[in-house]
Design a protein around this motif. Structure first.
Motif, PDB file in Angstrom:
ATOM      1  N   THR A  92      38.858   9.219 106.471  1.00  7.89           N
ATOM      2  CA  THR A  92      39.927   8.515 105.737  1.00  7.89           C
ATOM      3  C   THR A  92      41.217   9.334 105.788  1.00  7.89           C
ATOM      4  OG1 THR A  92      39.162   9.496 103.661  1.00  7.89           O
ATOM      5  CG2 THR A  92      38.379   7.271 104.165  1.00  7.89           C
ATOM      6  N   ASN A  93      41.100  10.673 105.887  1.00  7.88           N
ATOM      7  CA  ASN A  93      42.322  11.479 105.986  1.00  7.88           C
ATOM      8  C   ASN A  93      43.058  11.180 107.297  1.00  7.88           C
ATOM      9  OD1 ASN A  93      41.791  12.848 103.541  1.00  7.88           O
ATOM     10  ND2 ASN A  93      42.621  14.738 104.380  1.00  7.88           N
ATOM     11  N   THR A  94      42.305  11.010 108.374  1.00  9.60           N
ATOM     12  CA  THR A  94      42.930  10.692 109.665  1.00  9.60           C
ATOM     13  C   THR A  94      43.618   9.330 109.590  1.00  9.60           C
ATOM     14  OG1 THR A  94      41.157  11.911 110.726  1.00  9.60           O
ATOM     15  CG2 THR A  94      42.477  10.510 112.158  1.00  9.60           C
ATOM     16  N   SER A 116      32.323   8.852 110.019  1.00 12.03           N
ATOM     17  CA  SER A 116      31.536   9.514 111.065  1.00 12.03           C
ATOM     18  C   SER A 116      32.014  10.949 111.294  1.00 12.03           C
ATOM     19  CB  SER A 116      31.606   8.714 112.362  1.00 12.03           C
ATOM     20  OG  SER A 116      32.961   8.519 112.706  1.00 12.03           O
ATOM     21  N   LYS A 117      33.268  11.227 110.897  1.00 12.75           N
ATOM     22  CA  LYS A 117      33.788  12.589 111.085  1.00 12.75           C
ATOM     23  C   LYS A 117      34.526  13.060 109.840  1.00 12.75           C
ATOM     24  CE  LYS A 117      34.371  12.526 116.069  1.00 12.75           C
ATOM     25  NZ  LYS A 117      35.204  11.816 117.019  1.00 12.75           N
ATOM     26  N   GLY A 118      33.875  12.930 108.682  1.00 10.35           N
ATOM     27  CA  GLY A 118      34.501  13.385 107.440  1.00 10.35           C
ATOM     28  C   GLY A 118      34.792  14.879 107.551  1.00 10.35           C
ATOM     29  N   ARG A 119      36.012  15.248 107.158  1.00 11.52           N
ATOM     30  CA  ARG A 119      36.417  16.656 107.306  1.00 11.52           C
ATOM     31  C   ARG A 119      36.441  17.371 105.965  1.00 11.52           C
ATOM     32  NH1 ARG A 119      40.653  14.500 110.250  1.00 11.52           N
ATOM     33  NH2 ARG A 119      42.220  15.104 108.704  1.00 11.52           N
ATOM     34  N   GLY A 120      36.053  18.647 105.996  1.00  4.55           N
ATOM     35  CA  GLY A 120      36.192  19.492 104.812  1.00  4.55           C
ATOM     36  C   GLY A 120      37.213  20.573 105.105  1.00  4.55           C
ATOM     37  N   ARG A 121      37.370  21.503 104.178  1.00  6.52           N
ATOM     38  CA  ARG A 121      38.305  22.607 104.402  1.00  6.52           C
ATOM     39  C   ARG A 121      37.786  23.498 105.513  1.00  6.52           C
ATOM     40  NH1 ARG A 121      37.768  25.707  99.840  1.00  6.52           N
ATOM     41  NH2 ARG A 121      39.497  27.031 100.413  1.00  6.52           N
ATOM     42  N   LYS A 122      38.723  24.230 106.112  1.00  8.66           N
ATOM     43  CA  LYS A 122      38.413  25.228 107.135  1.00  8.66           C
ATOM     44  C   LYS A 122      37.573  24.667 108.287  1.00  8.66           C
ATOM     45  CE  LYS A 122      38.920  29.102 104.148  1.00  8.66           C
ATOM     46  NZ  LYS A 122      38.391  30.275 103.537  1.00  8.66           N
ATOM     47  N   LYS A 185      26.431  23.512  91.111  1.00  7.84           N
ATOM     48  CA  LYS A 185      26.340  22.870  92.427  1.00  7.84           C
ATOM     49  C   LYS A 185      27.524  21.944  92.656  1.00  7.84           C
ATOM     50  CE  LYS A 185      21.395  22.892  93.341  1.00  7.84           C
ATOM     51  NZ  LYS A 185      20.283  22.011  93.715  1.00  7.84           N
ATOM     52  N   LYS A 186      27.904  21.819  93.932  1.00  7.28           N
ATOM     53  CA  LYS A 186      29.124  21.077  94.246  1.00  7.28           C
ATOM     54  C   LYS A 186      28.873  19.568  94.250  1.00  7.28           C
ATOM     55  CE  LYS A 186      32.689  20.969  97.857  1.00  7.28           C
ATOM     56  NZ  LYS A 186      33.425  21.816  98.792  1.00  7.28           N
ATOM     57  N   ILE A 187      29.784  18.874  93.590  1.00  9.04           N
ATOM     58  CA  ILE A 187      29.667  17.412  93.549  1.00  9.04           C
ATOM     59  C   ILE A 187      30.853  16.770  94.273  1.00  9.04           C
ATOM     60  CG2 ILE A 187      30.746  17.343  91.245  1.00  9.04           C
ATOM     61  CD1 ILE A 187      29.139  14.931  90.634  1.00  9.04           C
ATOM     62  N   VAL A 206      46.044  13.481 100.333  1.00  9.08           N
ATOM     63  CA  VAL A 206      45.023  14.103  99.494  1.00  9.08           C
ATOM     64  C   VAL A 206      43.720  13.357  99.747  1.00  9.08           C
ATOM     65  CG1 VAL A 206      44.219  14.420  97.138  1.00  9.08           C
ATOM     66  CG2 VAL A 206      46.564  14.925  97.702  1.00  9.08           C
ATOM     67  N   GLY A 207      42.744  14.067 100.300  1.00  5.62           N
ATOM     68  CA  GLY A 207      41.446  13.448 100.592  1.00  5.62           C
ATOM     69  C   GLY A 207      40.415  13.971  99.603  1.00  5.62           C
ATOM     70  N   LEU A 208      39.569  13.082  99.135  1.00 11.59           N
ATOM     71  CA  LEU A 208      38.566  13.488  98.148  1.00 11.59           C
ATOM     72  C   LEU A 208      37.224  12.831  98.463  1.00 11.59           C
ATOM     73  CD1 LEU A 208      38.992  13.615  94.339  1.00 11.59           C
ATOM     74  CD2 LEU A 208      37.294  12.083  95.274  1.00 11.59           C
TER      75      LEU A 208
HETATM   76  C1  BTN Z   1      35.950  20.357 101.024  1.00  9.83           C
HETATM   77  O1  BTN Z   1      35.334  20.567  99.994  1.00  9.83           O
HETATM   78  O2  BTN Z   1      35.854  21.117 101.988  1.00  9.83           O
HETATM   79  C2  BTN Z   1      36.840  19.148 101.121  1.00  9.83           C
HETATM   80  C3  BTN Z   1      36.075  17.902 101.424  1.00  9.83           C
HETATM   81  C4  BTN Z   1      36.940  16.650 101.487  1.00  9.83           C
HETATM   82  C5  BTN Z   1      36.167  15.443 101.941  1.00  9.83           C
HETATM   83  C6  BTN Z   1      36.955  14.163 101.842  1.00  9.83           C
HETATM   84  S1  BTN Z   1      35.967  12.730 102.105  1.00  9.83           S
HETATM   85  C7  BTN Z   1      37.394  11.733 102.180  1.00  9.83           C
HETATM   86  C8  BTN Z   1      38.451  12.509 102.911  1.00  9.83           C
HETATM   87  N1  BTN Z   1      38.340  12.282 104.352  1.00  9.83           N
HETATM   88  C9  BTN Z   1      37.952  13.368 105.004  1.00  9.83           C
HETATM   89  O3  BTN Z   1      37.761  13.437 106.226  1.00  9.83           O
HETATM   90  N2  BTN Z   1      37.813  14.393 104.151  1.00  9.83           N
HETATM   91  C10 BTN Z   1      38.128  14.018 102.792  1.00  9.83           C
END
Ligand code: BTN
Length: 323
Positions: A92-94, A116-122, A185-187, A206-208
Motif C-alpha cells: 500500500t505504501n508503493t 504480496s510485498k509488504g515492506r517494513g523498516r530497514k 510482543k509486536k502487534i 505513513v504506512g501502518l
Molecule cells: C515495521 O514495523 O517495520 C513497519 C511495518 C509497516 C507495514 C505496513 S503494512 C501497510 C504499509 N505498506 C507496506 O508495504 N508497509 C506498511
C-alpha cells in the motif's frame, strides 16, 4: 444512489433476517433478476450473504474494508475521505506513493486486504495475513521541514494506541520509535516514507500494519515468538473497519496539532502511551550497538540515552531491545 447501494442499505437494515427476493424487488422497484445479479456482485466483493431457494437472502455482519464501509459514519474532514481499496496489491505504501506523485489529496487512504510485498523498516518484509489485519497507507502533505518529519511517526503510533483503547480492551504500549506492543510482543508497525525538495516536504506516506484477528498458527515461524494479534491477546475478534475509522479520527485530531507545530502535546501523548522511557535498552544503530538507560524523547523524535559509558547519546534511528 445506485441500485446496488440501495440494495446494500436495505440488506444492512435487515441484518441476520431472511428476506425474500420478492420483497426486496418490490421495495427497490427492480426485477428479481437484477437483485440476484447485484447479490452476486456484493458476495464477490466480500459481503456474507446466504441465499436459499424459498427463503431469500440473509445478510450477515461482515468486516470488509471497502471504501463505502469506511465512509459510513466516519467523522473526519480529510483523513480517509478518499479511499483506494485493493483486494490484493504489492504494497500500500508503493500504491500511495504513486498516487501522491500524481497529485492525490491529503488524507487519501490506500487500504488492502492483502499485500504480496509488504515492506517494513530497514528493508525488512511485513507479513500480511489476508483479511485478518489492517494494512493501510495515508498520503500527507504537512507543513513541516524534513527534519521535523520523525514526529509524524510518533503521532501515528499515538493515534493507533488511542483508537485501540477506545474500541478494545487491549492495553498496548509504544516502543520507540514506532512499534506497538502488547505483553512485550509486536502487534503493529509503522513505516514512514517521504519525498522532499530542498527544505520542503512534498509528501509523506505513513504506512501502518496491524495484526487484528490473526491466529498464532498462521504466523510464519520466524515471527511467532515476537509477534501477536489483538485476537491472540484478548480472545475477541474485532471489526477491522471500526478500528480503521477510529484510527483515522484520532490521526486527524493529532495531525491538526502537528500542523500547528504544537509538538509538545504530541510528545506528551507519546510519553503517556510509551513504556520506553526509564527502561534499560540495547539499541542497534547501523554498525554499532549501545546499551544504557532511556532518559527522554526529544521534540525532534530522537531518543535520549544515558549510555553505560556515561555519555548522553541522541538516537534518531535504531532497533530497541529492552534488557
Ligand atoms: C515495521 O514495523 O517495520 C513497519 C511495518 C509497516 C507495514 C505496513 S503494512 C501497510 C504499509 N505498506 C507496506 O508495504 N508497509 C506498511
Amino acid at each position: 444512489m445506485t441500485t446496488k447501494g440501495q440494495l446494500l442499505n436495505y440488506l444492512k437494515s435487515n441484518k441476520e433476517i431472511w428476506i425474500s427476493g420478492e420483497s426486496v424487488s418490490k421495495e427497490l422497484n427492480v426485477s428479481r433478476a437484477a437483485i440476484s445479479k447485484h447479490i452476486s456482485t456484493l458476495k464477490k466483493a466480500g459481503y456474507q450473504i446466504d441465499s436459499l431457494k424459498g427463503k431469500g437472502y440473509l445478510f450477515k455482519e461482515s468486516d470488509i474494508l471497502l471504501p463505502e464501509e469506511i465512509y459510513e459514519e466516519l467523522n473526519t474532514k480529510t483523513m480517509g475521505q478518499s479511499v483506494v481499496f485493493f483486494d490484493e496489491t504489492d504494497s500500500t505504501n508503493t500504491r500511495a506513493r504513486e498516487l501522491a506523485e500524481n497529485g492525490a489529496k491529503e488524507g487519501t487512504l490506500v487500504i488492502a486486504e492483502s499485500q504480496s510485498k509488504g515492506r517494513g523498516r530497514k528493508g525488512r518484509s511485513w507479513y500480511t495475513d489476508k483479511g485478518e489485519g489492517i494494512f493501510l497507507s495515508l498520503v500527507l502533505r504537512p507543513k513541516l521541514t524534513p527534519s521535523e518529519v520523525a514526529i509524524t511517526t510518533l503521532m501515528t503510533a499515538v493515534a493507533m494506541v488511542e483508537a485501540l483503547k477506545s474500541v478494545t480492551d487491549a492495553d498496548p504500549a509504544i516502543k520507540w520509535p514506532n512499534d506497538l506492543l502488547i505483553g512485550g510482543k509486536k502487534i503493529c508497525g509503522i513505516l514512514t516514507e517521504l519525498s522532499t525538495e530542498m527544505d520542503a516536504v512534498n509528501y509523506i506516506i505513513v504506512g501502518l500494519g496491524i495484526n487484528i484477528n490473526s491466529r498464532e498458527e498462521n504466523f510464519p515461524e520466524e515471527i511467532k515468538d515476537i509477534a501477536t494479534s489483538l485476537y491472540m491477546e484478548t480472545g475477541v475478534k474485532y471489526h477491522r473497519k471500526d478500528i480503521t475509522k477510529r484510527f483515522l479520527e484520532s490521526f486527524e485530531y493529532y495531525y491538526e496539532i502537528l500542523n500547528r507545530r504544537d509538538f509538545g502535546t504530541i510528545l506528551d501523548a507519546w510519553k503517556a502511551n510509551s513504556d520506553t522511557i526509564g527502561r534499560r535498552v540495547e539499541i542497534d544503530i547501523f554498525d554499532r550497538k549501545i546499551t544504557g538507560m532511556v532518559e527522554d524523547i526529544e521534540s525532534s523524535g530522537e531518543l535520549k540515552v544515558l549510555t553505560d559509558d556515561g555519555d548522553i547519546e541522541r538516537i534518531i534511528s535504531g532497533d530497541v531491545r529492552f534488557v
